[in-house]
Design an enzyme around this catalytic site. Sequence first.
Site, PDB file in Angstrom:
ATOM      1  N   LYS A  16      -0.451   4.851   4.454  1.00 54.23           N
ATOM      2  CA  LYS A  16      -1.353   4.015   5.227  1.00 54.23           C
ATOM      3  C   LYS A  16      -1.107   3.745   6.315  1.00 54.23           C
ATOM      4  O   LYS A  16       0.055   3.144   6.712  1.00 54.23           O
ATOM      5  CB  LYS A  16      -1.348   2.191   4.332  1.00 54.23           C
ATOM      6  CG  LYS A  16      -2.355   1.787   4.839  1.00 54.23           C
ATOM      7  CD  LYS A  16      -3.101   0.512   3.857  1.00 54.23           C
ATOM      8  CE  LYS A  16      -3.941  -0.037   4.428  1.00 54.23           C
ATOM      9  NZ  LYS A  16      -5.496   0.166   5.321  1.00 54.23           N
ATOM     10  N   HIS A  40       1.158  -1.410   0.099  1.00 52.99           N
ATOM     11  CA  HIS A  40      -0.183   0.153   0.195  1.00 52.99           C
ATOM     12  C   HIS A  40       1.173   1.246  -0.373  1.00 52.99           C
ATOM     13  O   HIS A  40       1.876   0.899  -0.028  1.00 52.99           O
ATOM     14  CB  HIS A  40      -1.028  -0.284   1.230  1.00 52.99           C
ATOM     15  CG  HIS A  40      -2.392  -0.810   1.219  1.00 52.99           C
ATOM     16  ND1 HIS A  40      -2.139  -2.296   1.372  1.00 52.99           N
ATOM     17  CD2 HIS A  40      -3.313  -0.810   0.688  1.00 52.99           C
ATOM     18  CE1 HIS A  40      -3.461  -2.553   0.899  1.00 52.99           C
ATOM     19  NE2 HIS A  40      -4.407  -1.932   0.661  1.00 52.99           N
TER      20      HIS A  40
END
Length: 225
Positions: free
Chosen positions: A137, A133
């Site tokens: 995040k 990600h």
Amino acid sequence: MLILVLGKGKTGSLVAEVARERGHGVRALDIDENRHASALTAPQLAGVDVVVDFTAPEAAVENMRAVLALGGHIVVGTTGWYAKVNELKALAIQRGGGLLYGTNFSIGVQKLFSLTAELAQLEDYKFSIEETHHTTKVDAPSGTALTLKEIILAVRPGIDVPVTSHRVGDAKGEHVVRAVSDHDALELRHDAHSRRGFALGAVRGAEWLAGKSGAWEFREIFGQL
Ligand SMILES: NC(=O)c1ccc[n+]([C@@H]2O[C@H](COP(=O)([O-])OP(=O)(O)OC[C@H]3O[C@@H](n4cnc5c(N)ncnc54)[C@H](O)[C@@H]3O)[C@@H](O)[C@H]2O)c1
């Protein structure tokens, strides 16, 4: 339908866009207008059919408490708060509100979940999960990776399923499930190219949730959309 979107960040802003495209009325609030759920009072929620939350773990819990205590309806895309899931499901049921939550609202990932359950039927394989990600995040491993692990463990209780997390640039979400035996290897892979898939799933989830009382995880009701 009137949808109140909480969070004007990367995903919430797309939820507002998709909801408008699908003909809904939309209001949106970010942290300055809703610190500690301050905007989620009965008068402010009057006329709102469903609240959709793409904020941050602590904020999402405050938002759910406020909306569900008033018997409201909330779709929660925010991840990283699941230690409190039983409390919030109970609150929804007690107050006649509606809660729909999920680690991943993308339709392709729902297919990855069902293929993973099938893959886990293989005997004599070692399973592992890898996720990538963007660098901002907050939670790791991703909620989706934890759901994938839970799906494998439901079929094969007690086995070890290592999860590896990478945080790279603006990566929108990649998940790989591997099954390796002494003789071969299989891989299931999902790459999100855009966040619109999450937004569309969340809006379709909101359309489904309106007027219902209870608590559901997205993958339980996905087939009904
Ligand atoms: N379930 C899914 O399909 C899915 C998909 C994408 C992202 N997510 C999750 O959604 C969450 C948000 O992700 P993002 O990438 O959009 O983050 P982001 O940081 O781009 O946006 C979050 C926004 O929420 C705002 N915010 C914080 N507290 C708030 C409050 N009390 N009220 C209103 N707004 C508030 C922040 O100011 C920010 O603008 C994360 O937990 C992420 O893991 C889930």
